[in-house]
Design an enzyme around this catalytic site. Structure first.
Site, mmCIF file in Angstrom:
data_model
loop_
_atom_site.group_PDB
_atom_site.id
_atom_site.type_symbol
_atom_site.label_atom_id
_atom_site.label_comp_id
_atom_site.label_asym_id
_atom_site.label_seq_id
_atom_site.Cartn_x
_atom_site.Cartn_y
_atom_site.Cartn_z
ATOM 1 N N ASN A 174 1.127 9.573 2.005
ATOM 2 C CA ASN A 174 0.322 9.443 0.785
ATOM 3 C C ASN A 174 -0.516 10.687 0.511
ATOM 4 O O ASN A 174 -0.636 11.148 -0.623
ATOM 5 C CB ASN A 174 -0.601 8.224 0.876
ATOM 6 C CG ASN A 174 0.110 6.936 0.514
ATOM 7 O OD1 ASN A 174 1.055 6.941 -0.261
ATOM 8 N ND2 ASN A 174 -0.331 5.831 1.087
ATOM 9 N N ILE A 231 2.585 1.545 -3.683
ATOM 10 C CA ILE A 231 1.747 1.902 -4.832
ATOM 11 C C ILE A 231 1.316 3.366 -4.702
ATOM 12 O O ILE A 231 0.730 3.748 -3.697
ATOM 13 C CB ILE A 231 0.510 0.987 -4.929
ATOM 14 C CG1 ILE A 231 0.932 -0.456 -5.213
ATOM 15 C CG2 ILE A 231 -0.438 1.467 -6.026
ATOM 16 C CD1 ILE A 231 -0.201 -1.457 -5.172
ATOM 17 N N GLU A 282 -1.115 5.606 -4.791
ATOM 18 C CA GLU A 282 -2.580 5.619 -4.933
ATOM 19 C C GLU A 282 -3.091 6.875 -5.643
ATOM 20 O O GLU A 282 -4.072 6.850 -6.368
ATOM 21 C CB GLU A 282 -3.260 5.530 -3.553
ATOM 22 C CG GLU A 282 -3.099 4.216 -2.835
ATOM 23 C CD GLU A 282 -1.913 4.230 -1.894
ATOM 24 O OE1 GLU A 282 -0.972 5.002 -2.138
ATOM 25 O OE2 GLU A 282 -1.929 3.448 -0.925
ATOM 26 N N ASP A 304 3.205 13.297 -0.584
ATOM 27 C CA ASP A 304 3.180 12.752 -1.947
ATOM 28 C C ASP A 304 2.393 13.667 -2.881
ATOM 29 O O ASP A 304 2.908 14.155 -3.876
ATOM 30 C CB ASP A 304 2.506 11.366 -1.956
ATOM 31 C CG ASP A 304 3.548 10.258 -1.919
ATOM 32 O OD1 ASP A 304 4.724 10.565 -1.703
ATOM 33 O OD2 ASP A 304 3.154 9.091 -2.098
ATOM 34 N N ASP A 362 -7.100 19.958 -42.603
ATOM 35 C CA ASP A 362 -7.941 20.503 -43.650
ATOM 36 C C ASP A 362 -7.294 21.797 -44.130
ATOM 37 O O ASP A 362 -6.497 22.402 -43.414
ATOM 38 C CB ASP A 362 -9.338 20.766 -43.065
ATOM 39 C CG ASP A 362 -10.353 21.116 -44.141
ATOM 40 O OD1 ASP A 362 -10.156 20.705 -45.293
ATOM 41 O OD2 ASP A 362 -11.337 21.798 -43.822
ATOM 42 N N VAL A 365 0.843 -1.208 0.000
ATOM 43 C CA VAL A 365 0.000 0.000 0.000
ATOM 44 C C VAL A 365 0.869 1.245 0.000
ATOM 45 O O VAL A 365 0.589 2.232 -0.676
ATOM 46 C CB VAL A 365 -0.954 -0.008 1.216
ATOM 47 C CG1 VAL A 365 -1.687 1.315 1.330
ATOM 48 C CG2 VAL A 365 -1.943 -1.154 1.100
#
Length: 870
Positions: free
Chosen positions: A704, A281, A283, A708, A325, A278
């Site tokens: 986290n 990773i 999140e 982070d 175009d 956890v």
């Protein structure tokens, strides 16, 4: 079996209705039952719930959900809560950005006129366009939308704007004569098509196709079968998630094995391994990417590019082919006079002298023999005629004053068969007829020529010079009109016989010129490794002339017409496209095949367009770009990006933005992974050395959510630089986790991990206090990551330059992060919540010093690398 454009009107009526008379009410009902309503059928759309659930299909998200469930079963409620909150927030953000339902077919429906005038039982009646059926005889006037496809039966100077369907910029003059042989849609001048509209004249036609069988309906079918392409970032993040998850699971497996080997409780060892997974990773990665891309869309909106599909922002940065175009994107979408041919001399528009007799007379003739107006910037009339009016205004001659001085007394309106228009005025006391039209038609009616004040009989040599100049203008992609005059009788009305025995005045050449910024934008594309390609419905000569001017076309052999593609297989087309830079007279199917051919060669393709005919190719392209001003609703709905200024240069700016955003996202990922890798190494070291666990679950939660996410978002908002346009487009299959990238993450993570464990050991050696050791390790890891944000600004050493302070978001995230972590370790009331103890000032500055040490270590390594790989 012959096509309807190859048959006469009577033969078409007989083939469809078995009679030449209009349909009766009973026949109408019979046909409506047989052919159905004149409507387009919509495909099934995804619900908001389906879109929301699709956000959870990402591999990394699935791993996180499994980790959250396991954490919950093992009693780690904090980890479970944070994971579920973060991934749900990300799913909501993704849904909000993508829940713009596909409206292409609904918009196509709107293109059919709301009502149509049809002849039934001998009477003209007005009905909803949905009730029009095959065999109906429809009446058209200027301004009418055409409700269905059909074969013309009668035409009085009918001119139709088919640009939404064919891409051709000029209105099409229609005839009723059968056409021999196979011709492309744009050249079927005796047919009319649903979705186009009448700009001049009147006509009647018999309906040959309705609903999904019309040319617009066929495009709708193409839209339904065309799949949207995933952007490189979407592909990369999927691959990244899979590889990262495998790496993390391997690490956690090693840690679990070490713990069991040491004799730890299996349940505790498993919980620790899950907690580490956890922590490892990132999140918040998906949310950070979404937030950064959202900020990117706001920046691009200010620069005239509205992003409809969020991932398209980054996808633009990978583009290696831009299929553009011509009309309105590379050009100004405004016919402009370029040259005069007068007094046997070619004169550029900006060199016209209104004091010169010949120049002035040609200018007056172009204003008077003209039906268009331009009042307060509102242009009404044919584009070639408004170009003549606008030239007068540019030269300081007011068209309204000229028309008031020389009022129109009589006229012969323009006729597509005659290809001439003439008006009568009293000029210099004489009744004068002014004539304009096709040069080849006028040449056969000339008897005299005026050069300066001299009028003399026209010679074959004169005619040869005029023809040569006309051909030279045409080869340059210019549209040419000839002008002549004649002194006529005092009779009130002009006759068609009067249009003979004319005196030649001169030629006026005009075109839709390139935008001033197009040439520079094309050059920038080429220097950035992007190949610009022109795909247009216009004629080859016109397209090639514009492409040469702006640098897309270098050799004549690089231009082709759509018909040449028909004979090629898909494999042959892949080789063919390499040598072609300009495609003219193309159909919707051609555009899709060209885009697919480049995609099959491993390219990321951007396609621009504005018409209904462009919508399938816009959807097929990796990045579809629609025109906001001239674009149809259909093209906008099918596109990933809409240009509010219809400007090719804006696409190049968007590519630059996309490249910068990808670079910033990669910096954010580098920041997250190196910090997480540092935490893994710290835990791994503690486990191998049989030391206490350095971090509590609440520490990982804090990291986290704060140390982070905030710096990572700030790195995503790093100021953009122009140097990204000196790089080549990154390969389609290039992963984020390249060897070079992993090496950087590894070295930087090692630096963070080592300084964190030094802090842990300093705390642990002060009386064997595990809580103090954990507090110092936690604080050092948080601060080290905050300092490391400045390392991730660039691959080059920038910390000791002015660039270090150019990102206020990063500075804000750093100050806030330092304040929060300092508060956690210094305020006693927070200790029980965060499982820490109070640090002394010496211990606190030890934490700051060790954390800050990561800056000189990484910057020195970057400087060495930059010196070695110059």
């Amino acid at each position: 079996m012959k096509k309807y454009y190859q048959l006469s009107g009577e033969e078409t009526l007989q083939d469809i209705n078995g009679q030449t008379e209009p349909l009766s009410d009973s026949q109408v009902k019979e046909h409506q039952e047989k052919y159905g309503p004149n409507e387009l059928v919509e495909g099934k759309k995804k619900t908001t719930l389906q879109i929301f659930l699709e956000q959870y299909k990402d591999f990394l998200v699935i791993i996180l959900i499994i980790a959250a469930i396991v954490s919950g079963f093992l009693g780690d409620i904090e980890s479970t809560a944070v994971i579920l909150i973060v991934i749900t927030m990300n799913a909501v953000l993704g849904t909000v950005q993508t829940v713009k339902a596909e409206q292409s077919l609904a918009s196509l429906k709107k293109l059919s006129g709301p009502e149509a005038k049809v002849l039934r039982d001998g009477n003209v009646i007005q009905i909803p366009s949905a009730e029009v059926t095959v065999g109906d005889r429809v009446m058209l006037d200027a301004g009418d939308y055409i409700p269905a496809d059909g074969r013309l039966l009668e035409s009085a100077s009918l001119k139709v704007d088919e640009s939404a369907l064919t891409g051709e910029s000029l209105g099409v003059d229609k005839t009723i004569e059968p056409i021999q042989g196979e011709v492309p849609l744009g050249d079927r001048t005796n047919m009319v098509y649903s979705g186009s509209f009448v700009t001049y004249g009147r006509a009647s036609f018999v309906v040959t196709d309705i609903g999904m069988q019309t040319e617009v309906g066929k495009i709708a079918s193409l839209l339904k079968t065309t799949s949207e392409k995933r952007t490189p970032l979407q592909i990369n993040l999927d691959q990244f998630g899979q590889k990262l998850s495998i790496l993390i699971l391997v690490f956690c497996g090693i840690l679990f094995g070490i713990s069991v080997f040491r004799g730890d409780n299996i349940g505790d060892a498993f919980l620790f391994a899950v907690a580490l997974a956890v922590a490892a990773i990132p999140e918040a990665l998906s949310s950070i990417v979404t937030i950064v891309l959202s900020f990117g869309t706001q920046k691009m909106a200010k620069e005239h590019a509205i992003i409809r599909k969020l991932q398209a922002v980054e996808g633009l940065g990978s583009v290696s082919i831009i299929c553009s175009d011509k009309t309105g994107t590379l050009t100004q979408n405004k016919m402009t006079v370029e040259d005069y041919y007068v007094d046997e001399t070619c004169v550029a528009a900006d060199e016209i002298n209104t004091q010169n007799l010949s120049h002035s007379r040609l200018l007056l003739a172009s204003i008077l023999c003209n039906d268009s107006t331009n009042i307060d910037g509102v242009e009404i009339g044919d584009p070639t005629e408004t170009a003549l009016i606008n030239l007068g205004t540019r030269l300081g001659v007011c068209p309204e004053d000229v028309r008031e001085k020389y009022p129109r007394e009589s006229e012969n309106p323009f006729d597509s068969d005659r290809k001439l228009m003439s008006t009568k005025h009293t000029m210099e006391g004489k009744p004068t007829m002014l004539v304009k039209g096709a040069v080849d038609v006028l040449m056969g009616r000339m008897e005299q020529i005026q050069i300066g004040a001299e009028i003399r009989p026209i010679t074959e040599e004169d005619k040869k010079k005029i023809e040569e100049q006309n051909q030279a203008f045409s080869r340059s992609g210019l549209r040419v009109l000839g002008f002549a005059y004649k002194i006529v009788s005092d009779e009130l009305e002009l006759s068609l016989e009067d249009e003979y025995g004319l005196t030649f005045l001169g030629l006026v050449a005009m075109m839709d010129p390139p935008r001033e910024e197009s040439k520079a934008a094309v050059a920038e594309c080429k220097s950035a490794g992007i190949r610009p390609i022109m795909i247009t419905g216009d004629h080859k000569v016109t397209a090639a002339a514009i492409a040469k001017r702006i640098g897309i076309l270098e050799q004549e052999s690089e231009a082709c017409e759509g018909a040449e593609i028909d004979s090629l297989s898909d494999e042959e087309l892949k080789d063919f496209v390499e040598g072609i830079s300009v495609y003219a007279r193309v159909s919707p199917e051609h555009k899709i095949r060209i885009v697919r051919a480049w995609q099959d060669k491993g390219n990321i393709v951007s396609m621009t367009g504005d018409g209904v005919n462009d919508a399938p190719a816009l959807k097929q392209a990796d990045i579809g770009v629609a025109m906001g001003i001239t674009g149809s609703e259909v093209s906008k709905d099918a596109a990933a990006m809409v240009l509010t200024d219809d400007n090719f240069a804006t696409i190049v700016k968007a590519v630059e933005n996309g490249r910068n955003l990808y670079r910033n996202i990669k910096s954010a990922i580098q920041f997250l992974l190196s910090g997480n890798f540092g935490a893994i190494l710290a835990v791994l070291y503690a486990s191998i050395a049989a030391l206490p666990v350095p971090f509590a679950p609440v520490h990982l939660l804090f990291i986290n959510l704060l140390t982070d996410s905030l710096p990572a978002i700030a790195l995503g908002l790093e100021p953009h630089t122009k140097d990204v346009m000196k790089e080549k487009p990154r390969p389609l299959n290039e992963s984020i986790l390249t060897k070079e990238f992993l090496l950087k993450v590894g070295i930087e993570g090692l630096s963070i991990g080592v300084t964190t464990m030094i802090a842990f050991m300093i705390g642990y050696n002060q009386g064997g206090n595990a809580l103090l050791a954990s507090t110092m390790a936690f604080a050092t890891l948080c601060c080290a990551r905050l300092f490391h944000g400045f390392n991730c600004k660039s691959d080059k050493p920038v910390v000791f330059t002015k660039a270090v302070g150019n990102n206020i978001y990063l500075i804000g995230a750093f100050v806030l992060g330092i304040a929060l972590i300092t508060s956690v370790v210094m305020i006693p009331g927070l200790h029980s919540i965060f499982k820490v103890q109070t640090l002394t000032m010496t211990q606190l500055f030890t934490v700051y010093g060790l954390a800050a040490l990561n800056i000189p270590i990484v910057q020195i390594l970057k400087a060495v690398r930059a010196a070695l790989f110059k």
